[in-house]
Scaffold this motif. Structure first.
Motif, mmCIF file in Angstrom:
data_model
loop_
_atom_site.group_PDB
_atom_site.id
_atom_site.type_symbol
_atom_site.label_atom_id
_atom_site.label_comp_id
_atom_site.label_asym_id
_atom_site.label_seq_id
_atom_site.Cartn_x
_atom_site.Cartn_y
_atom_site.Cartn_z
ATOM 1 N N THR A 1 -1.183 -46.276 6.466
ATOM 2 C CA THR A 1 0.209 -45.838 6.342
ATOM 3 C C THR A 1 0.983 -46.388 7.534
ATOM 4 O O THR A 1 0.495 -47.293 8.211
ATOM 5 N N PHE A 2 2.204 -45.881 7.777
ATOM 6 C CA PHE A 2 3.035 -46.423 8.857
ATOM 7 C C PHE A 2 2.253 -46.564 10.158
ATOM 8 O O PHE A 2 2.296 -47.581 10.825
ATOM 9 N N MET B 1 3.928 -49.699 4.368
ATOM 10 C CA MET B 1 2.917 -49.033 3.551
ATOM 11 C C MET B 1 3.424 -48.892 2.127
ATOM 12 O O MET B 1 4.593 -49.157 1.849
ATOM 13 N N LEU B 2 2.509 -48.519 1.213
ATOM 14 C CA LEU B 2 2.899 -48.186 -0.145
ATOM 15 C C LEU B 2 2.706 -46.695 -0.361
ATOM 16 O O LEU B 2 1.816 -46.074 0.225
ATOM 17 N N SER C 1 -3.908 -47.112 -1.530
ATOM 18 C CA SER C 1 -3.142 -47.994 -0.644
ATOM 19 C C SER C 1 -2.074 -48.758 -1.421
ATOM 20 O O SER C 1 -1.169 -49.330 -0.834
ATOM 21 N N GLN C 2 -2.166 -48.772 -2.773
ATOM 22 C CA GLN C 2 -1.110 -49.355 -3.608
ATOM 23 C C GLN C 2 -0.136 -48.278 -4.092
ATOM 24 O O GLN C 2 0.692 -48.534 -4.965
ATOM 25 N N GLY C 3 -0.301 -47.079 -3.594
ATOM 26 C CA GLY C 3 0.573 -45.990 -4.029
ATOM 27 C C GLY C 3 0.142 -45.353 -5.331
ATOM 28 O O GLY C 3 0.898 -44.590 -5.927
ATOM 29 N N ILE D 1 6.447 -38.783 10.161
ATOM 30 C CA ILE D 1 6.313 -40.100 9.555
ATOM 31 C C ILE D 1 5.311 -39.955 8.412
ATOM 32 O O ILE D 1 4.234 -39.405 8.611
#
Lengths: 235, 315
Positions: free
Chosen positions: A67-68, A148-149, B27-29, B234
């Motif tokens: 992630t970020f 990130m996605l 990781s691809q959402g 975040i």
């Protein structure tokens, strides 16, 4: 946190190595957290760590999610011993980024800005105290990084939007944002992969599909990718 | 040999095809999805002798009526619906035969919220990114990416063996279903973002599962959990069971269809062994939390695994 004042390359590397913490998130995931800010260099460490973990697959790891500023490692607690996983993660977290912030060849995204495709372009122009053309000029002249996605399959959080056009989210989200909409929310920009409710400022639309099950790998973008938008009149 | 199908006479409130979930693509959402109560899903599969990878139907709150076009061994685990085949009664958490052209009906639901119907051979919907699980909000997987509707015909896989050879497996493993369960949580990962008393407040509950609860998560109403550095973080990965706390101080328990990332601090995470117990609460039910240790979490999971393996081992 590292207390070393970085002078030499070795100091810089030492400072980076110290600057993470590994926290359990329940009994089936650990999260490696780097510094708590949105920064390409910090994100590059997260991406590098995810890449390193994937490069040497281990039984029991179910998913690796950069992630970020963190990497989540999902595992099956019945297949992998927690302490062994932590040792491995600790060793990998100490490795610096293998690729710099933005170095890959950019993915180029054609966008039809404004009009029916970008209903919020006028609002963003007002926010920027600029013309719509100037907003487009600023949005297309920046090289973005995919941090990130998330949110939806294929949705890439990209940054960093020039502060002048970094308009905040709409106070009332739209009930339906069309697929392919290119939008801004503060320092972030992104493309809606599917029709969905959404609160970002919509400035244009692209014909590219950020998520397509017909494409090998499905997602168009990966964390760490460079992206550049360009204006087109037709697709 | 032609595999059979199930015809949907009444769909129920939200009946979806689920398997163990779409792992490896977050990781691809891409959300994981999968069963809300993985334990009962696996138990149902075990009772009919299916492999663990087989897809079941998750049946939420209000059950369906289904017509089978061939004879099948089936089992239902999880929420305790009153079950009928045509006009006869059918047992809970035990394999039974549904004759060809018969109707399996889910009636009143005295206990629990979500049941799993396993059919010998599994529900044979297309595999999308390695899984048959339905993710409702993105329309991915399952039967046409959605909950079942009246008139759907859902294909079944080939029955794995001759019905006459199937034993009636005993229901040795059952989840403790209660309308006011206590589930165990591990603190963190964001404990440092909460006031010192917040973890005690979480355990002072119970919380009420609100009506705004679905496969993505349960909104809970109860003791307020105070942040020290605001509620915005975040965005970060969010495992199933995360107790995410937005600015209101009221936690949201993230469940199977959660997005891959979330932007609120997480005070704790429900342990894997107790996710299914949480999933058996319906809107209006109470849910209480108790902090445990990592060792407790692991031994609870091993105990559940033993229960399931005992059923899987009966051949």
């Amino acid at each position: 946190m590292a207390t070393i004042v970085p002078h030499t390359r070795a100091d810089v590397e030492a400072a980076m190595r110290d600057d993470f913490r590994i926290v359990p998130a329940g009994d089936a995931a650990v999260i490696v957290e780097f510094e708590e800010r949105i920064d390409p260099l910090i994100n590059a460490r997260a991406v590098a760590m995810a890449d390193a973990l994937r490069a040497s697959p281990q039984g029991g790891i179910r998913d690796i999610v950069p992630t970020f500023r963190s990497v989540a490692i999902y595992f099956d607690p019945l297949l992998i011993e927690h302490d062994r996983l932590l040792d491995r993660v600790r060793a990998l977290a100490a490795v610096g980024p293998s690729r710099p912030g933005v170095a890959t060849r950019p993915v180029r995204v054609p966008v039809r800005y404004g009009g029916a495709f970008g209903p919020d372009l006028a609002d963003v122009a007002r926010f920027a105290e600029a013309t719509e053309d100037e907003v487009v000029q600023l949005h297309t002249s920046t090289m973005y990084r995919v941090f990130m996605l998330g949110f939806l399959p294929g949705f890439a959080y990209m940054g960093t939007v020039p502060s002048r056009i970094a308009a905040p989210r709409r106070s009332t989200p739209r009930t339906l944002v069309p697929a392919g909409s290119v939008a801004i929310a503060g320092p972030q920009t992104g493309i809606y992969p599917a029709a969905t409710p959404g609160g970002w400022q919509i400035i244009g639309r692209t014909s590219l599909k950020p998520f397509d099950l017909e494409r090998p790998g499905a997602a168009l973008f990966a964390p760490g990718d460079a992206v550049q938008f360009h204006a087109v009149d037709q697709w | 040999m032609i595999a059979g199908s199930v015809f949907v006479l009444r769909p129920g409130l939200q009946t979806t095809v689920q398997d163990m979930g779409r792992w490896g693509f977050q990781s691809q959402g891409v959300p994981v999805a999968g069963p809300m109560d993985p334990f009962s899903h696996r138990l149902a599969n075990a009772l009919v002798g299916n492999p663990r990878t087989a897809a079941t139907l998750e049946i939420a709150l209000l059950g369906p009526e289904l017509e089978f076009d061939d004879e099948r061994v089936v089992a239902v685990a999880g929420a305790e619906f009153a079950l009928t085949i045509d006009d006869g009664l059918a047992p809970h958490a035990q394999a039974f035969v549904v004759p060809a052209k018969s109707r399996l009906r889910f009636n009143a639901r005295p206990r629990g919220a979500r049941a799993y119907l396993a059919v010998d051979g599994g529900f044979d919907v297309p595999v999308v990114l390695g899984s048959r699980a339905t993710h409702v909000s993105s329309g991915m997987g399952g039967w046409m990416g959605r909950a079942l509707r009246r008139g759907d015909r859902i294909p079944l896989g080939l029955a794995s063996s001759h019905i006459a050879r199937k034993r009636r497996r005993p229901a040795t493993a059952l989840l403790e279903i209660s309308p006011s369960p206590v589930v165990r949580v591990l603190p963190g990962p964001d404990g440092h973002r909460f006031a010192a008393e917040a973890i005690d407040a979480l355990q002072s509950g119970p919380y009420i599962v609100s009506g705004e609860s679905d496969r993505m998560g349960f909104r809970l109403r109860g003791p307020s959990l105070r942040h020290t550095r605001g509620a915005d973080t975040i965005s970060d990965a969010v495992p199933v069971g995360s107790l995410q706390v937005p600015g209101s101080g009221q936690p949201v328990l993230l469940m199977a269809d959660r997005q891959t990332t979330g932007g609120y601090p997480k005070i704790g995470t429900v342990i894997t062994a107790d996710i299914g117990i949480s999933a058996q609460t319906a809107p209006g039910d109470a849910l209480a939390f108790r902090v445990c240790t990592a060792a407790d979490a692991l031994s609870a999971l091993i105990a559940r695994e033993r229960q399931l393996m005992a059923v899987e081992a009966v051949l």
